[in-house]
Design a protein around this motif. Structure first.
Motif, PDB file in Angstrom:
ATOM      1  N   ASP A  98     -83.437 -25.798-129.084  1.00 31.47           N
ATOM      2  CA  ASP A  98     -84.425 -25.214-129.986  1.00 31.47           C
ATOM      3  C   ASP A  98     -85.804 -25.611-129.478  1.00 31.47           C
ATOM      4  OD1 ASP A  98     -85.927 -24.299-132.076  1.00 31.47           O
ATOM      5  OD2 ASP A  98     -84.708 -25.226-133.646  1.00 31.47           O
ATOM      6  N   LEU A 140     -74.124 -17.395-132.170  1.00 32.22           N
ATOM      7  CA  LEU A 140     -75.437 -17.956-132.474  1.00 32.22           C
ATOM      8  C   LEU A 140     -76.497 -16.871-132.581  1.00 32.22           C
ATOM      9  CD1 LEU A 140     -75.400 -21.014-130.032  1.00 32.22           C
ATOM     10  CD2 LEU A 140     -74.826 -20.991-132.471  1.00 32.22           C
ATOM     11  N   TYR A 254     -69.958 -27.454-131.779  1.00 31.72           N
ATOM     12  CA  TYR A 254     -71.418 -27.450-131.652  1.00 31.72           C
ATOM     13  C   TYR A 254     -71.996 -28.747-132.204  1.00 31.72           C
ATOM     14  CZ  TYR A 254     -71.001 -22.328-131.146  1.00 31.72           C
ATOM     15  OH  TYR A 254     -70.672 -21.067-130.729  1.00 31.72           O
ATOM     16  N   PHE A 256     -75.682 -29.569-133.737  1.00 30.34           N
ATOM     17  CA  PHE A 256     -76.951 -28.988-134.165  1.00 30.34           C
ATOM     18  C   PHE A 256     -77.889 -30.101-134.613  1.00 30.34           C
ATOM     19  CE2 PHE A 256     -74.343 -25.141-135.782  1.00 30.34           C
ATOM     20  CZ  PHE A 256     -74.353 -24.566-134.516  1.00 30.34           C
ATOM     21  N   HIS A 258     -81.209 -31.005-136.893  1.00 31.10           N
ATOM     22  CA  HIS A 258     -82.132 -30.604-137.942  1.00 31.10           C
ATOM     23  C   HIS A 258     -83.551 -30.961-137.500  1.00 31.10           C
ATOM     24  CE1 HIS A 258     -84.041 -30.612-141.959  1.00 31.10           C
ATOM     25  NE2 HIS A 258     -83.043 -29.832-142.325  1.00 31.10           N
ATOM     26  N   TYR A 307     -78.570 -21.802-137.263  1.00 30.95           N
ATOM     27  CA  TYR A 307     -78.116 -21.529-135.912  1.00 30.95           C
ATOM     28  C   TYR A 307     -77.190 -20.315-135.810  1.00 30.95           C
ATOM     29  CZ  TYR A 307     -80.062 -25.957-134.228  1.00 30.95           C
ATOM     30  OH  TYR A 307     -80.922 -26.980-133.876  1.00 30.95           O
TER      31      TYR A 307
END
Length: 513
Positions: A98, A140, A254, A256, A258, A307
Protein backbone atom coordinates in the motif's frame (compact mmCIF):
# COMPACT_ATOMS: atom_id res chain seq x y z
CA UNK A 1 -9.97 -38.81 32.39
CA UNK A 2 -8.40 -40.65 35.28
CA UNK A 3 -10.34 -40.61 38.51
CA UNK A 4 -8.78 -41.42 41.88
CA UNK A 5 -9.65 -40.79 45.50
CA UNK A 6 -6.28 -41.80 46.90
CA UNK A 7 -3.07 -39.81 47.12
CA UNK A 8 -0.65 -39.83 44.23
CA UNK A 9 3.07 -39.14 44.11
CA UNK A 10 5.14 -37.80 41.24
CA UNK A 11 8.36 -36.03 40.37
CA UNK A 12 6.58 -33.20 38.58
CA UNK A 13 3.08 -31.76 38.86
CA UNK A 14 2.16 -29.51 35.92
CA UNK A 15 -0.76 -27.14 36.39
CA UNK A 16 -2.27 -26.04 33.07
CA UNK A 17 -3.26 -28.03 30.00
CA UNK A 18 -2.46 -25.47 27.32
CA UNK A 19 0.44 -25.77 24.90
CA UNK A 20 3.14 -24.91 27.45
CA UNK A 21 1.85 -27.26 30.15
CA UNK A 22 1.33 -30.13 27.71
CA UNK A 23 4.74 -29.53 26.14
CA UNK A 24 6.50 -29.53 29.52
CA UNK A 25 4.67 -32.70 30.61
CA UNK A 26 5.70 -34.43 27.38
CA UNK A 27 9.36 -33.37 27.64
CA UNK A 28 9.60 -34.37 31.31
CA UNK A 29 7.91 -37.75 30.82
CA UNK A 30 10.30 -38.52 27.97
CA UNK A 31 13.23 -37.87 30.31
CA UNK A 32 12.00 -40.57 32.67
CA UNK A 33 10.24 -38.40 35.23
CA UNK A 34 6.89 -39.34 36.75
CA UNK A 35 4.49 -36.57 35.73
CA UNK A 36 0.97 -35.49 36.57
CA UNK A 37 -0.74 -32.85 34.40
CA UNK A 38 -3.95 -31.23 35.60
CA UNK A 39 -6.18 -28.84 33.67
CA UNK A 40 -9.27 -27.19 35.15
CA UNK A 41 -11.17 -27.39 31.84
CA UNK A 42 -10.49 -29.25 28.57
CA UNK A 43 -7.04 -29.40 27.01
CA UNK A 44 -6.46 -26.22 24.95
CA UNK A 45 -9.80 -24.88 26.15
CA UNK A 46 -8.65 -21.27 26.26
CA UNK A 47 -5.62 -19.43 24.82
CA UNK A 48 -4.10 -22.41 23.04
CA UNK A 49 -7.12 -22.97 20.81
CA UNK A 50 -7.70 -19.27 20.16
CA UNK A 51 -4.55 -18.38 18.21
CA UNK A 52 -4.21 -17.33 14.57
CA UNK A 53 -2.92 -20.90 14.09
CA UNK A 54 0.46 -19.94 12.68
CA UNK A 55 3.89 -21.49 13.08
CA UNK A 56 5.90 -18.41 12.29
CA UNK A 57 8.93 -16.38 13.15
CA UNK A 58 6.87 -13.26 13.59
CA UNK A 59 7.83 -10.97 10.72
CA UNK A 60 6.36 -7.93 12.43
CA UNK A 61 8.49 -8.48 15.55
CA UNK A 62 11.49 -7.35 13.51
CA UNK A 63 10.00 -3.85 13.72
CA UNK A 64 10.49 -4.03 17.48
CA UNK A 65 14.07 -5.33 17.12
CA UNK A 66 13.21 -8.68 18.72
CA UNK A 67 15.82 -10.49 16.62
CA UNK A 68 16.50 -13.22 19.19
CA UNK A 69 12.81 -14.09 19.48
CA UNK A 70 12.37 -14.14 15.70
CA UNK A 71 15.47 -16.27 15.14
CA UNK A 72 14.43 -18.74 17.87
CA UNK A 73 10.97 -19.04 16.33
CA UNK A 74 12.33 -19.40 12.79
CA UNK A 75 14.58 -22.28 13.89
CA UNK A 76 11.63 -23.97 15.59
CA UNK A 77 9.38 -23.47 12.58
CA UNK A 78 10.93 -26.28 10.53
CA UNK A 79 11.59 -28.50 13.56
CA UNK A 80 7.85 -28.44 14.26
CA UNK A 81 6.79 -28.91 10.65
CA UNK A 82 8.84 -32.10 10.46
CA UNK A 83 7.53 -33.40 13.78
CA UNK A 84 3.82 -33.26 12.94
CA UNK A 85 3.26 -32.83 9.18
CA UNK A 86 -0.36 -33.97 9.52
CA UNK A 87 -1.44 -31.00 11.66
CA UNK A 88 1.09 -28.44 10.34
CA UNK A 89 2.09 -27.45 6.85
CA UNK A 90 3.92 -24.70 4.94
CA UNK A 91 1.90 -21.68 3.86
CA UNK A 92 2.79 -18.79 1.55
CA UNK A 93 1.77 -15.31 2.66
CA UNK A 94 1.07 -12.43 0.31
CA UNK A 95 1.66 -8.88 1.52
CA UNK A 96 0.05 -6.32 -0.82
CA UNK A 97 2.01 -3.09 -0.86
CA UNK A 98 0.00 0.00 0.00
CA UNK A 99 1.33 3.41 -0.86
CA UNK A 100 0.86 4.46 2.76
CA UNK A 101 3.25 1.79 4.02
CA UNK A 102 7.02 1.73 4.25
CA UNK A 103 8.88 1.95 0.94
CA UNK A 104 9.15 -1.30 -1.02
CA UNK A 105 12.92 -1.49 -0.64
CA UNK A 106 12.57 -1.42 3.16
CA UNK A 107 10.05 -4.26 3.14
CA UNK A 108 12.32 -6.27 0.86
CA UNK A 109 15.20 -5.69 3.28
CA UNK A 110 13.08 -6.96 6.17
CA UNK A 111 12.07 -10.06 4.20
CA UNK A 112 15.71 -10.63 3.20
CA UNK A 113 16.60 -10.68 6.91
CA UNK A 114 13.61 -12.91 7.73
CA UNK A 115 14.77 -15.42 5.11
CA UNK A 116 18.28 -15.56 6.52
CA UNK A 117 17.99 -15.40 10.29
CA UNK A 118 17.73 -19.20 10.39
CA UNK A 119 18.47 -22.10 8.07
CA UNK A 120 15.63 -23.14 5.76
CA UNK A 121 15.27 -26.58 4.18
CA UNK A 122 11.52 -26.81 3.64
CA UNK A 123 10.28 -23.29 3.02
CA UNK A 124 10.98 -21.21 -0.10
CA UNK A 125 12.26 -17.69 0.33
CA UNK A 126 10.50 -14.40 -0.25
CA UNK A 127 10.02 -12.59 -3.55
CA UNK A 128 8.34 -9.59 -5.10
CA UNK A 129 5.21 -10.27 -7.14
CA UNK A 130 3.02 -8.45 -9.65
CA UNK A 131 -0.50 -8.65 -8.28
CA UNK A 132 -1.93 -7.87 -11.72
CA UNK A 133 -0.81 -11.32 -12.90
CA UNK A 134 -0.30 -13.35 -9.72
CA UNK A 135 -3.27 -15.57 -8.63
CA UNK A 136 -3.37 -13.84 -5.24
CA UNK A 137 -4.04 -10.52 -6.94
CA UNK A 138 -7.42 -11.45 -8.39
CA UNK A 139 -9.50 -11.06 -5.17
CA UNK A 140 -7.81 -7.75 -4.31
CA UNK A 141 -8.85 -4.25 -5.31
CA UNK A 142 -7.19 -3.11 -8.53
CA UNK A 143 -5.13 -0.38 -6.85
CA UNK A 144 -2.98 -3.09 -5.25
CA UNK A 145 -0.61 -3.88 -8.09
CA UNK A 146 2.58 -4.84 -6.28
CA UNK A 147 3.24 -7.16 -3.38
CA UNK A 148 5.59 -9.55 -1.66
CA UNK A 149 5.29 -13.22 -0.83
CA UNK A 150 7.09 -15.12 1.93
CA UNK A 151 6.81 -18.43 3.81
CA UNK A 152 5.63 -19.50 7.25
CA UNK A 153 3.52 -22.40 8.52
CA UNK A 154 0.00 -23.24 9.63
CA UNK A 155 -0.97 -25.40 12.64
CA UNK A 156 -4.10 -26.90 14.12
CA UNK A 157 -3.33 -25.37 17.52
CA UNK A 158 -5.75 -27.36 19.68
CA UNK A 159 -4.65 -30.68 18.17
CA UNK A 160 -1.04 -29.72 18.80
CA UNK A 161 -1.84 -29.51 22.51
CA UNK A 162 -3.67 -32.84 22.47
CA UNK A 163 -0.81 -34.59 20.65
CA UNK A 164 1.64 -33.37 23.28
CA UNK A 165 -0.65 -34.70 26.03
CA UNK A 166 -1.00 -38.05 24.23
CA UNK A 167 2.77 -38.35 23.92
CA UNK A 168 3.19 -37.46 27.59
CA UNK A 169 0.61 -40.08 28.61
CA UNK A 170 2.20 -42.77 26.45
CA UNK A 171 5.48 -42.03 28.22
CA UNK A 172 3.85 -42.58 31.60
CA UNK A 173 2.32 -39.22 32.54
CA UNK A 174 -1.09 -39.07 34.18
CA UNK A 175 -3.33 -36.48 32.52
CA UNK A 176 -6.32 -35.14 34.46
CA UNK A 177 -8.72 -32.87 32.58
CA UNK A 178 -11.47 -30.89 34.28
CA UNK A 179 -9.47 -31.13 37.48
CA UNK A 180 -8.47 -27.83 39.09
CA UNK A 181 -5.50 -27.42 41.41
CA UNK A 182 -7.13 -25.78 44.42
CA UNK A 183 -4.08 -25.46 46.61
CA UNK A 184 -0.39 -26.28 46.76
CA UNK A 185 1.98 -25.92 49.71
CA UNK A 186 5.57 -26.87 50.43
CA UNK A 187 5.99 -29.55 53.04
CA UNK A 188 9.11 -31.60 53.81
CA UNK A 189 10.86 -31.03 50.50
CA UNK A 190 7.73 -31.70 48.44
CA UNK A 191 4.68 -29.90 47.14
CA UNK A 192 1.40 -31.12 48.60
CA UNK A 193 -1.39 -30.23 46.18
CA UNK A 194 -5.13 -30.78 46.22
CA UNK A 195 -6.90 -31.28 42.90
CA UNK A 196 -10.67 -31.25 42.62
CA UNK A 197 -12.95 -32.39 39.82
CA UNK A 198 -16.46 -31.33 38.85
CA UNK A 199 -18.00 -34.06 41.03
CA UNK A 200 -16.33 -32.56 44.10
CA UNK A 201 -13.96 -35.50 44.62
CA UNK A 202 -10.42 -34.51 45.63
CA UNK A 203 -7.14 -36.02 44.51
CA UNK A 204 -4.10 -35.34 46.68
CA UNK A 205 -0.71 -35.13 45.00
CA UNK A 206 2.72 -35.20 46.61
CA UNK A 207 5.21 -33.84 44.07
CA UNK A 208 8.95 -33.20 44.12
CA UNK A 209 8.41 -30.12 41.94
CA UNK A 210 5.61 -27.94 40.60
CA UNK A 211 5.21 -26.18 37.25
CA UNK A 212 2.75 -23.32 36.98
CA UNK A 213 1.74 -23.18 33.32
CA UNK A 214 -1.71 -21.73 33.95
CA UNK A 215 -1.52 -19.20 31.11
CA UNK A 216 -3.72 -16.18 31.85
CA UNK A 217 -4.18 -17.56 35.39
CA UNK A 218 -0.43 -17.87 36.12
CA UNK A 219 -0.28 -14.88 38.48
CA UNK A 220 -3.61 -15.81 40.09
CA UNK A 221 -2.43 -19.37 40.76
CA UNK A 222 0.75 -18.08 42.39
CA UNK A 223 -1.21 -15.69 44.59
CA UNK A 224 -4.20 -17.84 45.58
CA UNK A 225 -3.28 -21.52 45.27
CA UNK A 226 0.48 -21.53 45.89
CA UNK A 227 0.65 -18.46 48.17
CA UNK A 228 3.79 -17.36 46.30
CA UNK A 229 3.10 -13.98 44.64
CA UNK A 230 5.57 -13.06 41.91
CA UNK A 231 7.28 -9.79 41.15
CA UNK A 232 6.63 -10.41 37.45
CA UNK A 233 3.35 -9.19 36.04
CA UNK A 234 1.38 -10.37 33.05
CA UNK A 235 -0.30 -8.14 30.52
CA UNK A 236 -3.44 -9.81 29.23
CA UNK A 237 -4.00 -9.13 25.54
CA UNK A 238 -7.28 -10.09 23.91
CA UNK A 239 -7.08 -11.49 20.41
CA UNK A 240 -10.25 -12.12 18.41
CA UNK A 241 -10.87 -13.76 15.04
CA UNK A 242 -13.80 -14.07 12.66
CA UNK A 243 -14.60 -16.81 10.16
CA UNK A 244 -16.48 -16.04 6.93
CA UNK A 245 -17.35 -18.04 3.84
CA UNK A 246 -14.42 -18.58 1.50
CA UNK A 247 -13.23 -15.31 -0.03
CA UNK A 248 -10.77 -16.77 -2.57
CA UNK A 249 -9.94 -20.07 -4.27
CA UNK A 250 -6.13 -20.07 -4.29
CA UNK A 251 -3.92 -21.56 -1.50
CA UNK A 252 -2.19 -18.32 -0.43
CA UNK A 253 -2.82 -16.43 2.80
CA UNK A 254 -2.61 -12.66 3.16
CA UNK A 255 -1.03 -10.33 5.67
CA UNK A 256 -2.70 -6.92 5.69
CA UNK A 257 -1.47 -3.84 7.51
CA UNK A 258 -3.84 -1.32 9.01
CA UNK A 259 -2.83 2.34 8.70
CA UNK A 260 -2.30 2.33 12.48
CA UNK A 261 0.40 -0.34 12.04
CA UNK A 262 -1.56 -3.33 13.32
CA UNK A 263 -1.45 -6.57 11.32
CA UNK A 264 -4.33 -8.82 10.30
CA UNK A 265 -4.00 -12.21 8.60
CA UNK A 266 -6.54 -13.64 6.16
CA UNK A 267 -6.08 -17.39 5.84
CA UNK A 268 -7.74 -20.26 3.92
CA UNK A 269 -9.61 -22.25 6.58
CA UNK A 270 -11.41 -25.59 6.71
CA UNK A 271 -11.79 -25.77 2.89
CA UNK A 272 -14.99 -23.71 2.78
CA UNK A 273 -14.02 -20.73 4.91
CA UNK A 274 -11.61 -17.84 5.45
CA UNK A 275 -10.14 -16.95 8.85
CA UNK A 276 -9.53 -13.25 9.59
CA UNK A 277 -7.60 -12.08 12.64
CA UNK A 278 -6.36 -11.00 15.02
CA UNK A 279 -7.09 -7.99 17.17
CA UNK A 280 -4.72 -6.84 19.91
CA UNK A 281 -6.55 -5.21 22.83
CA UNK A 282 -5.63 -4.89 26.49
CA UNK A 283 -8.01 -7.02 28.54
CA UNK A 284 -9.03 -6.62 32.18
CA UNK A 285 -11.97 -9.03 32.52
CA UNK A 286 -12.40 -12.70 33.38
CA UNK A 287 -10.05 -14.69 31.15
CA UNK A 288 -12.53 -17.57 31.16
CA UNK A 289 -15.32 -15.46 29.67
CA UNK A 290 -13.55 -13.61 26.89
CA UNK A 291 -15.63 -12.97 23.76
CA UNK A 292 -15.40 -10.86 20.62
CA UNK A 293 -17.26 -7.55 20.67
CA UNK A 294 -18.94 -5.63 17.86
CA UNK A 295 -16.09 -3.13 17.65
CA UNK A 296 -13.60 -5.93 16.97
CA UNK A 297 -15.86 -7.51 14.36
CA UNK A 298 -16.21 -4.15 12.67
CA UNK A 299 -12.45 -3.57 12.74
CA UNK A 300 -11.67 -6.95 11.13
CA UNK A 301 -14.39 -6.54 8.48
CA UNK A 302 -13.24 -2.99 7.70
CA UNK A 303 -9.60 -3.94 7.30
CA UNK A 304 -10.35 -6.96 5.09
CA UNK A 305 -12.73 -4.85 2.98
CA UNK A 306 -9.98 -2.27 2.54
CA UNK A 307 -8.06 -4.83 0.50
CA UNK A 308 -10.61 -7.22 -1.01
CA UNK A 309 -12.91 -6.40 -3.92
CA UNK A 310 -15.74 -8.14 -2.05
CA UNK A 311 -16.86 -6.17 0.98
CA UNK A 312 -17.11 -8.13 4.25
CA UNK A 313 -19.79 -7.11 6.74
CA UNK A 314 -20.63 -8.37 10.24
CA UNK A 315 -23.54 -10.30 8.67
CA UNK A 316 -20.98 -12.45 6.81
CA UNK A 317 -19.45 -13.77 10.05
CA UNK A 318 -20.36 -17.46 10.54
CA UNK A 319 -18.21 -18.04 13.62
CA UNK A 320 -15.84 -16.12 15.87
CA UNK A 321 -13.52 -16.88 18.74
CA UNK A 322 -11.44 -14.94 21.23
CA UNK A 323 -8.57 -15.70 23.55
CA UNK A 324 -6.44 -13.94 26.10
CA UNK A 325 -2.70 -14.06 25.56
CA UNK A 326 -0.73 -13.76 28.81
CA UNK A 327 2.27 -11.68 27.77
CA UNK A 328 5.18 -10.50 29.88
CA UNK A 329 4.61 -6.88 30.87
CA UNK A 330 7.34 -4.81 29.23
CA UNK A 331 5.70 -1.37 29.44
CA UNK A 332 5.07 -1.27 25.68
CA UNK A 333 2.69 1.52 24.75
CA UNK A 334 0.50 -0.58 22.45
CA UNK A 335 -0.83 -4.11 22.91
CA UNK A 336 0.58 -5.22 19.55
CA UNK A 337 4.09 -4.15 20.61
CA UNK A 338 4.24 -6.24 23.81
CA UNK A 339 6.92 -8.90 23.57
CA UNK A 340 5.83 -12.45 22.62
CA UNK A 341 8.93 -13.92 24.23
CA UNK A 342 8.67 -15.97 27.41
CA UNK A 343 10.19 -15.85 30.87
CA UNK A 344 10.72 -18.79 33.21
CA UNK A 345 10.85 -17.99 36.93
CA UNK A 346 12.27 -20.59 39.36
CA UNK A 347 11.35 -20.34 43.05
CA UNK A 348 13.03 -22.55 45.63
CA UNK A 349 16.61 -23.11 46.76
CA UNK A 350 18.51 -25.83 48.60
CA UNK A 351 16.18 -28.58 49.85
CA UNK A 352 13.12 -26.52 49.04
CA UNK A 353 10.82 -28.09 46.44
CA UNK A 354 11.15 -26.06 43.23
CA UNK A 355 8.31 -24.09 41.67
CA UNK A 356 8.73 -23.03 38.05
CA UNK A 357 6.32 -20.49 36.60
CA UNK A 358 5.88 -19.80 32.89
CA UNK A 359 5.22 -16.23 31.81
CA UNK A 360 4.33 -15.40 28.20
CA UNK A 361 5.34 -17.38 25.14
CA UNK A 362 3.90 -18.24 21.75
CA UNK A 363 2.90 -21.50 20.11
CA UNK A 364 5.90 -21.59 17.77
CA UNK A 365 8.39 -21.66 20.63
CA UNK A 366 6.51 -24.04 22.94
CA UNK A 367 8.91 -26.97 22.39
CA UNK A 368 11.96 -24.85 23.18
CA UNK A 369 10.23 -23.36 26.22
CA UNK A 370 9.41 -26.86 27.49
CA UNK A 371 12.98 -28.04 26.96
CA UNK A 372 14.40 -25.06 28.85
CA UNK A 373 11.88 -25.50 31.66
CA UNK A 374 12.80 -29.15 32.23
CA UNK A 375 16.50 -28.28 31.94
CA UNK A 376 16.05 -25.78 34.78
CA UNK A 377 14.48 -28.44 36.99
CA UNK A 378 16.71 -31.35 35.94
CA UNK A 379 19.37 -30.94 38.63
CA UNK A 380 16.71 -31.25 41.34
CA UNK A 381 14.92 -34.30 39.89
CA UNK A 382 15.80 -37.94 39.04
CA UNK A 383 16.15 -37.27 35.30
CA UNK A 384 17.31 -40.36 33.39
CA UNK A 385 17.51 -38.95 29.86
CA UNK A 386 18.63 -35.75 28.20
CA UNK A 387 16.71 -33.36 25.95
CA UNK A 388 15.03 -35.37 23.19
CA UNK A 389 12.06 -33.61 21.57
CA UNK A 390 13.97 -31.90 18.75
CA UNK A 391 14.46 -35.26 17.03
CA UNK A 392 11.07 -36.80 17.84
CA UNK A 393 7.77 -36.96 15.97
CA UNK A 394 4.54 -36.10 17.69
CA UNK A 395 1.92 -38.89 17.69
CA UNK A 396 0.83 -39.62 14.14
CA UNK A 397 3.67 -37.63 12.57
CA UNK A 398 5.82 -40.66 11.71
CA UNK A 399 4.60 -40.90 8.11
CA UNK A 400 7.86 -42.19 6.65
CA UNK A 401 9.67 -43.60 9.65
CA UNK A 402 10.13 -42.80 13.33
CA UNK A 403 12.53 -39.88 12.86
CA UNK A 404 11.27 -36.44 11.72
CA UNK A 405 12.17 -35.91 8.06
CA UNK A 406 11.58 -33.46 5.25
CA UNK A 407 9.90 -36.13 3.15
CA UNK A 408 6.94 -36.24 5.54
CA UNK A 409 6.30 -32.57 4.72
CA UNK A 410 7.07 -32.56 1.01
CA UNK A 411 5.31 -35.87 0.25
CA UNK A 412 2.31 -35.56 2.54
CA UNK A 413 -0.16 -35.71 -0.36
CA UNK A 414 1.31 -38.97 -1.61
CA UNK A 415 0.89 -40.42 1.90
CA UNK A 416 -2.78 -39.36 1.88
CA UNK A 417 -3.34 -41.02 -1.50
CA UNK A 418 -1.77 -44.25 -0.26
CA UNK A 419 -4.05 -44.28 2.79
CA UNK A 420 -7.07 -43.54 0.61
CA UNK A 421 -6.25 -46.63 -1.43
CA UNK A 422 -5.83 -48.69 1.74
CA UNK A 423 -9.25 -47.60 3.01
CA UNK A 424 -11.02 -47.47 -0.36
CA UNK A 425 -14.31 -48.35 1.36
CA UNK A 426 -14.33 -44.90 3.01
CA UNK A 427 -15.08 -41.62 1.16
CA UNK A 428 -11.73 -40.09 0.07
CA UNK A 429 -12.50 -36.72 1.70
CA UNK A 430 -13.21 -38.44 5.02
CA UNK A 431 -9.89 -40.29 4.83
CA UNK A 432 -8.16 -36.98 4.11
CA UNK A 433 -9.73 -35.45 7.22
CA UNK A 434 -8.71 -38.45 9.30
CA UNK A 435 -5.12 -38.31 8.08
CA UNK A 436 -4.94 -34.56 8.72
CA UNK A 437 -6.20 -35.07 12.28
CA UNK A 438 -4.57 -38.37 13.25
CA UNK A 439 -1.69 -39.03 10.83
CA UNK A 440 -0.54 -42.62 11.17
CA UNK A 441 -2.90 -43.04 14.13
CA UNK A 442 -5.67 -43.43 11.56
CA UNK A 443 -4.89 -47.15 11.72
CA UNK A 444 -5.71 -47.20 15.45
CA UNK A 445 -8.89 -45.21 14.82
CA UNK A 446 -10.04 -47.67 12.14
CA UNK A 447 -8.82 -50.82 13.86
CA UNK A 448 -11.32 -53.63 13.26
CA UNK A 449 -13.22 -51.67 10.59
CA UNK A 450 -13.37 -53.02 7.02
CA UNK A 451 -16.63 -51.43 5.82
CA UNK A 452 -18.77 -48.39 6.63
CA UNK A 453 -21.12 -50.46 8.77
CA UNK A 454 -18.21 -51.21 11.13
CA UNK A 455 -17.90 -47.49 11.94
CA UNK A 456 -21.10 -47.51 13.94
CA UNK A 457 -23.78 -44.84 14.00
CA UNK A 458 -23.27 -41.73 11.89
CA UNK A 459 -24.09 -39.25 14.65
CA UNK A 460 -23.68 -36.26 12.32
CA UNK A 461 -22.60 -36.05 8.67
CA UNK A 462 -19.05 -37.44 8.56
CA UNK A 463 -18.92 -38.12 12.32
CA UNK A 464 -19.18 -41.81 13.12
CA UNK A 465 -19.37 -43.54 16.49
CA UNK A 466 -15.93 -45.10 15.91
CA UNK A 467 -14.28 -41.67 15.90
CA UNK A 468 -16.21 -40.37 18.92
CA UNK A 469 -15.35 -43.51 20.89
CA UNK A 470 -11.70 -43.08 19.93
CA UNK A 471 -11.68 -39.44 21.06
CA UNK A 472 -13.36 -40.29 24.36
CA UNK A 473 -11.01 -43.21 24.99
CA UNK A 474 -7.69 -41.81 23.74
CA UNK A 475 -7.96 -38.01 23.72
CA UNK A 476 -9.87 -37.01 26.91
CA UNK A 477 -12.94 -35.76 25.02
CA UNK A 478 -15.89 -35.57 27.43
CA UNK A 479 -18.26 -33.09 25.74
CA UNK A 480 -19.51 -32.37 22.26
CA UNK A 481 -17.65 -29.06 22.36
CA UNK A 482 -14.37 -30.89 22.96
CA UNK A 483 -14.94 -32.83 19.73
CA UNK A 484 -16.63 -30.27 17.48
CA UNK A 485 -14.41 -27.27 18.29
CA UNK A 486 -11.07 -28.55 19.64
CA UNK A 487 -10.37 -32.14 18.51
CA UNK A 488 -11.79 -31.01 15.16
CA UNK A 489 -13.56 -28.03 13.63
CA UNK A 490 -16.57 -30.09 12.58
CA UNK A 491 -18.70 -27.52 14.35
CA UNK A 492 -18.36 -25.38 11.23
CA UNK A 493 -19.66 -28.12 8.97
CA UNK A 494 -22.42 -29.98 10.81
CA UNK A 495 -26.10 -28.96 11.01
CA UNK A 496 -27.46 -26.77 13.79
CA UNK A 497 -28.38 -28.80 16.84
CA UNK A 498 -25.57 -31.32 16.38
CA UNK A 499 -23.87 -30.33 19.63
CA UNK A 500 -26.93 -31.29 21.70
CA UNK A 501 -27.35 -34.57 19.81
CA UNK A 502 -23.69 -35.46 20.29
CA UNK A 503 -23.71 -34.55 23.98
CA UNK A 504 -26.71 -36.83 24.52
CA UNK A 505 -24.99 -39.66 22.62
CA UNK A 506 -21.80 -39.29 24.67
CA UNK A 507 -23.73 -39.16 27.94
CA UNK A 508 -25.60 -42.36 27.04
CA UNK A 509 -22.29 -44.00 26.22
CA UNK A 510 -20.87 -43.03 29.62
CA UNK A 511 -23.94 -44.31 31.46
CA UNK A 512 -23.79 -47.60 29.57
CA UNK A 513 -20.12 -47.99 30.45
Amino acid sequence: MENSQHSLECDLLVVGGGINGAGIARDAAGRGLSVILCEKDDLAAHTSSASTKLIHGGLRYLEHYEFNLVRKALIEREVLLRSAPHIMWPLRFVMPHDKGQRPGWMIRAGLFLYDRLARRELLPGSESIDLRTHPAGAPLKPEFTRGFVYSDGWVDDARLVVLNAIDAAEKGARVFTRMACESARREGGHWIARLRGPDGAAVHVRARSLVNAAGPWTAHFLQSAAQRPSAKSLRLIKGSHIVVRRLFDHPYAYIFQHPDGRIVFTIPYEQEFTLVGTTDIDYQGDAGKVAIDQQEIGYLCELASRYFRTEITPDDVVWSYSGVRPLVEDEAASASAVTRDYRLELDGEGDSAPLLSVFGGKITTFRKLAEEAVDMLASRLPVRNGAWTEQACLPGGDLFGPEPNNRAVSEFDSFVHAVQREYAWLPPLLVTRYVRAYGTRIHALLSGCTRIADMGQEIAPGLFAAEVNYLMRKEWATTAGDILWRRSKLGLHVPAGTEAVLDAWMQARRVAA
